[in-house]
Design an enzyme around this catalytic site. Structure first.
Site, PDB file in Angstrom:
ATOM      1  N   GLY A   1      40.865  56.936  60.486  1.00  0.00           N
ATOM      2  CA  GLY A   1      41.106  55.880  61.463  1.00  0.00           C
ATOM      3  C   GLY A   1      40.014  54.842  61.488  1.00  0.00           C
TER       4      GLY A   1
ATOM      5  N   ASP B   1      29.723  67.042  57.254  1.00  0.00           N
ATOM      6  CA  ASP B   1      29.762  65.700  56.661  1.00  0.00           C
ATOM      7  C   ASP B   1      28.452  64.951  56.921  1.00  0.00           C
ATOM      8  OD1 ASP B   1      31.019  63.769  55.135  1.00  0.00           O
ATOM      9  OD2 ASP B   1      32.112  62.877  56.807  1.00  0.00           O
TER      10      ASP B   1
END
Length: 279
Positions: free
Chosen positions: A22, A130
């Protein structure tokens, strides 16, 4: 999209960035009169909305100045929006791209902040999965903030990790490539890769080709060191291929705050089990 009112409260401003799941917008909270950042989950599938909820819960469960604060999770029609604190400054990736590698002392300070943040994340039963320069925000007030819990793993979460690995190939641990369950040691490997990039100006494993990059990660063979100086032993300790021999948060912190400490005289912790570290 600009000027859209989300959830009857958040007025969209400028686009801050876009990722795989997104876009993130700067917005104004019209109820409290403050700036916020809102992440729009653009994928329409129900699984993506569930993943957004898990992301918000994961980040919200960690209370630490080194992690982004989650303020709200709203539905607007079929879309899910995560509302976060608005952070000033630039990501470490932006700094490296525009200004080049950082001085050793600046990277040492960033490392200590990120170690503290990861310790808090792991105590909460979460693996970030991450850690990379693009997910480290360097704020004007000196805060170093770990952002984007989009692929974070939480014990007992409704969403389990996808097959294979998620994240950036140049900032992934060898065991993630081999399909091992997420564990805190994996975050420490990617922290080591991030610190290498901060001081050397490039990823230690990026070879310009996906297969070559993944092979370099699998073998844990970083590119040569040129600028790291006293940081080299810490980075090498974090980049150990075997998670059981990889430096812990405590080992790395001790080496960073104690002059002259090297990889050979920091005592190894007991081999870590494959279970999540919750304390």
């Amino acid at each position: 999209m600009r000027n859209r009112l989300v959830g009857g409260r958040y007025r969209l401003g400028s686009l801050l960035g876009r990722g795989g799941m997104g876009a993130v917008w700067l917005a104004g909270d019209e109820l409290l009169g403050r700036p916020v950042a809102v992440k729009q989950v653009e994928h329409p599938a129900r699984a993506a909305r569930v993943r957004a909820l898990e992301e918000a819960r994961a980040a919200a469960s960690v209370t630490h100045p080194g992690t982004v604060r989650i303020l709200d999770l709203v539905r607007d029609g079929d879309e899910a929006w995560i509302v976060m604190e608005a952070l000033g400054g630039r990501t470490l990736a932006d700094v490296l791209a525009n200004d080049g590698p950082l001085p050793v002392e600046a990277v040492r300070r960033i490392a200590l902040h990120l170690l503290d943040a990861l310790a808090a994340v792991h105590r909460a039963g979460i693996v970030h999965r991450d850690v990379k320069p693009g997910n480290v925000q360097l704020c004007p007030d000196g805060r170093v903030v770990l952002i984007d819990f989009g692929i974070a793993y939480t014990v007992g979460a409704a969403v389990t990790p996808a097959e294979g690995f998620e994240g950036s190939p140049a900032y992934v641990s060898p065991e993630q490539l081999h399909g091992a369950p997420p564990e805190p040691a994996s975050d420490l490997f990617t922290l080591g890769a991030t610190l290498y990039a901060a001081v050397e100006g490039r990823s230690p494993f990026d070879r310009g080709d996906l297969f070559a990059t993944m092979l370099a990660v699998t073998e844990a063979t970083p590119a040569p060191f040129h600028r790291a100086g006293p940081l080299r032993p810490v980075i090498e300790g974090l980049l150990a291929a075997d998670p059981a021999r990889r430096w812990s948060v405590e080992q790395a912190r001790e080496a960073l705050i104690t002059p002259g400490v090297s990889a050979v005289n920091v005592p190894m912790s007991k081999p870590r089990s494959r279970r999540m570290i919750n304390a």
